[in-house]
Design a protein around this motif. Structure first.
Motif, mmCIF file in Angstrom:
data_model
loop_
_atom_site.group_PDB
_atom_site.id
_atom_site.type_symbol
_atom_site.label_atom_id
_atom_site.label_comp_id
_atom_site.label_asym_id
_atom_site.label_seq_id
_atom_site.Cartn_x
_atom_site.Cartn_y
_atom_site.Cartn_z
ATOM 1 N N PRO A 1 1.069 -1.075 0.155
ATOM 2 C CA PRO A 1 -0.186 -0.077 -0.154
ATOM 3 C C PRO A 1 1.033 1.370 0.049
ATOM 4 C CG PRO A 1 -0.807 -1.745 1.578
ATOM 5 C CD PRO A 1 0.212 -2.023 1.551
ATOM 6 N N VAL A 2 1.110 1.926 -1.077
ATOM 7 C CA VAL A 2 1.640 3.755 -0.965
ATOM 8 C C VAL A 2 1.084 4.593 -1.463
ATOM 9 C CG1 VAL A 2 3.548 1.687 -2.277
ATOM 10 C CG2 VAL A 2 1.316 2.882 -3.905
ATOM 11 N N GLY A 3 -0.569 4.923 -0.955
ATOM 12 C CA GLY A 3 -0.619 5.791 -1.160
ATOM 13 C C GLY A 3 -2.422 5.973 -0.620
ATOM 14 N N VAL A 4 -3.040 7.024 0.052
ATOM 15 C CA VAL A 4 -4.957 7.037 0.691
ATOM 16 C C VAL A 4 -5.180 8.231 -0.275
ATOM 17 C CG1 VAL A 4 -4.532 5.295 2.183
ATOM 18 C CG2 VAL A 4 -3.937 7.432 2.657
ATOM 19 N N TYR A 5 -6.363 8.249 -0.139
ATOM 20 C CA TYR A 5 -6.604 10.089 -1.253
ATOM 21 C C TYR A 5 -8.180 9.764 -0.414
ATOM 22 C CZ TYR A 5 -7.487 14.065 -4.012
ATOM 23 O OH TYR A 5 -8.036 15.175 -3.968
ATOM 24 N N TYR A 6 -8.383 10.926 0.148
ATOM 25 C CA TYR A 6 -10.287 10.790 0.662
ATOM 26 C C TYR A 6 -10.758 11.746 -0.508
ATOM 27 C CZ TYR A 6 -8.135 9.046 4.561
ATOM 28 O OH TYR A 6 -7.392 7.896 5.224
ATOM 29 N N HIS A 7 -11.591 11.865 -0.743
ATOM 30 C CA HIS A 7 -12.178 12.078 -1.806
ATOM 31 C C HIS A 7 -14.363 12.293 -1.171
ATOM 32 C CE1 HIS A 7 -13.705 14.260 -5.105
ATOM 33 N NE2 HIS A 7 -14.543 13.258 -5.923
ATOM 34 N N ARG A 8 -14.561 13.684 -1.300
ATOM 35 C CA ARG A 8 -15.876 13.769 -0.998
ATOM 36 C C ARG A 8 -16.457 15.424 -2.533
ATOM 37 N NH1 ARG A 8 -17.100 16.474 4.469
ATOM 38 N NH2 ARG A 8 -17.734 14.332 5.397
ATOM 39 N N PRO A 9 -17.403 14.708 -3.000
ATOM 40 C CA PRO A 9 -17.640 15.654 -4.578
ATOM 41 C C PRO A 9 -18.108 16.762 -4.073
ATOM 42 C CG PRO A 9 -18.076 12.428 -4.536
ATOM 43 C CD PRO A 9 -17.300 12.976 -3.227
ATOM 44 N N THR A 10 -17.849 16.703 -4.294
ATOM 45 C CA THR A 10 -18.751 19.479 -4.267
ATOM 46 C C THR A 10 -19.565 19.174 -5.389
ATOM 47 O OG1 THR A 10 -17.007 20.391 -5.393
ATOM 48 C CG2 THR A 10 -17.244 19.541 -2.914
ATOM 49 N N ALA A 11 -19.458 18.286 -7.256
ATOM 50 C CA ALA A 11 -20.205 18.608 -7.968
ATOM 51 C C ALA A 11 -22.082 18.123 -7.788
ATOM 52 C CB ALA A 11 -19.840 17.595 -9.147
ATOM 53 N N GLN A 12 -22.456 19.030 -8.171
ATOM 54 C CA GLN A 12 -23.979 19.175 -8.193
ATOM 55 C C GLN A 12 -24.453 17.224 -8.583
ATOM 56 O OE1 GLN A 12 -26.312 21.532 -10.723
ATOM 57 N NE2 GLN A 12 -28.162 20.721 -9.176
ATOM 58 N N TYR A 13 -23.831 16.899 -9.928
ATOM 59 C CA TYR A 13 -24.571 15.556 -10.237
ATOM 60 C C TYR A 13 -23.665 14.293 -9.649
ATOM 61 C CZ TYR A 13 -28.383 18.888 -12.069
ATOM 62 O OH TYR A 13 -29.188 19.447 -12.491
ATOM 63 N N SER A 14 -22.054 14.797 -9.291
ATOM 64 C CA SER A 14 -21.709 13.906 -8.413
ATOM 65 C C SER A 14 -22.036 12.393 -7.579
ATOM 66 C CB SER A 14 -20.568 14.212 -8.158
ATOM 67 O OG SER A 14 -19.576 14.990 -9.609
#
Length: 201
Positions: free
Chosen positions: A67-80
């Motif tokens: 395991p070499v990386g983690v990335y957290y994402h919380r979408p902001t685009a309206q229709y995502s």
């Protein structure tokens, strides 16, 4: 007269012995049925992100996974599509074939999971399969050849940042501490490109 006392004493001792024998037998039987409490198995050592382990690939050949990386994402685009639990988490894994070409095992029998407190999240929890990089960044289906490591991505829908990452298979259980923030920036380009493509940014 002395003979009567001796006889009476002998009878009394015999009675005591008869009473003691069942008690001793019961104690002995109880001793044979009691077993010591089972000692719980110790949890595997908690590894750091970037530490490698060896596993068997889909065809049974040895792979080294890191395991070499983690990335957290919380979408902001309206229709995502939004995560159901809180954050989409991209897990970047470097896979190296040590002898012959192979790929990561399919989910049955071997599985990634993230533990946060009393909750466990798999690659099927929440809306993990709808994370924006799924199908846009290479996943575990990629065949890895000796001398040519690949970085593949798994997706999770998790409640918070951080926790413990686990890889479970018939060959054993491995655990890593997950950073409570984005880590391993060199592995994020594919994820960021996939997010931008999906959200139209």
């Amino acid at each position: 007269m002395p003979h009567r006392h001796i006889a009476a004493l002998s009878a009394a001792l015999l009675g005591v012995a008869c009473l003691a024998a069942p008690a001793a037998a019961a104690t002995e039987r109880a001793g044979t049925t009691q077993t010591p409490a089972a000692v719980p198995a110790a949890a595997p050592k908690l590894l750091k992100l970037g530490q490698s382990v060896r596993i068997k690939g889909e065809k049974g050949h040895q792979l080294r996974i890191t395991p070499v990386g983690v990335y957290y994402h919380r979408p902001t685009a309206q229709y995502s599509t939004k995560p159901r639990n809180g954050y989409f988490l991209a897990l970047a894994i470097r896979v190296t074939a040590t002898s012959k070409a192979d790929q990561m095992p399919l989910p049955y029998g071997s599985q990634w999971r993230v533990k946060q407190g009393k909750r466990t999240f798999t690659t099927s929890s929440g809306r993990a399969k709808q994370a924006p990089w799924v199908g846009r960044a290479q996943g575990a289906w990629v065949t890895v050849h000796p001398g040519s490591p690949e970085v593949v991505y798994e997706a999770f829908d998790v409640q918070v940042k951080g926790g413990t990452l686990e890889w479970s298979s018939p060959d054993g259980l491995y655990r890593w501490r997950i950073p409570a923030g984005n880590a391993g920036k060199a592995t994020h380009e594919a994820v960021l490109d996939a997010i931008a493509d999906y959200e139209g940014q």
